[in-house]
Design an enzyme around this catalytic site. Sequence first.
Site, short mmCIF file in Angstrom:
data_model
loop_
_atom_site.label_atom_id
_atom_site.label_comp_id
_atom_site.label_asym_id
_atom_site.label_seq_id
_atom_site.Cartn_x
_atom_site.Cartn_y
_atom_site.Cartn_z
CB ALA A 98 90.78 -65.56 62.50
NE ARG B 41 91.26 -59.78 56.41
CZ ARG B 41 89.72 -60.32 57.52
NH1 ARG B 41 89.30 -60.91 55.95
NH2 ARG B 41 89.75 -58.73 57.80
CB CYS C 132 84.72 -65.12 61.12
SG CYS C 132 86.70 -64.85 61.44
CB THR D 194 89.90 -60.93 61.35
OG1 THR D 194 89.58 -61.54 63.17
CG2 THR D 194 90.78 -59.91 61.72
#
Length: 193
Positions: free
Chosen positions: A121, A49, A152, A54
């Site tokens: 997030a 991703r 992040c 995170t």
Amino acid sequence: MEKRVAQIADGLAPELVWLIEHPPIYTAGTSAKPSDLLDSRFPVFQTGRGGQFTYHGPGQRVAYVMLDLRLRKADVRAFVRNLEEWIIRTLARFGIAGERRNGRVGIWVVHGTGNEEKIAAIGVRVRRWVTFHGVALNIAPNLDHFGGIVPCGVRGHGVTSVAGLGIGASMADIDAALRAEFENAFGASCAGT
């Protein structure tokens, strides 16, 4: 998830949203910087991703959103904006004002002191116009677990949760709100959640 995304892209399966809860882990997106992993107290998983590091764990609702943008709007930025809108609308049902911030992905809340903290997030990937990964909404996780990373990649701002804001919503309450707000953010409902 990869298998389902391929099936959706090939027209062999309908769109789907998974609402899940992970054990304590850190995930690293494609832009993760090794220096942002401060303490690897939990397993670290490299993901495909977008985004950086995170935390996922109990008390956090992760929504893996697998939508075919060819059937909607083939625009990744619009999709991310719809994810944001979905979370903002969901939080509004509990009296929480979630907000966007220029230059910072995710959903933010402002405390009475003026401090901004991230409550959700966002990290996505799109393959053959089918989306995957998605959002992580903090309902009542152990916020200390975010201390092992720079969440992040954003320094100078903390993280919070629905419970941290004094709202007593359960995971089931949040799930019901997510389901209720899905069509408002994305249009026609997908086959299942």
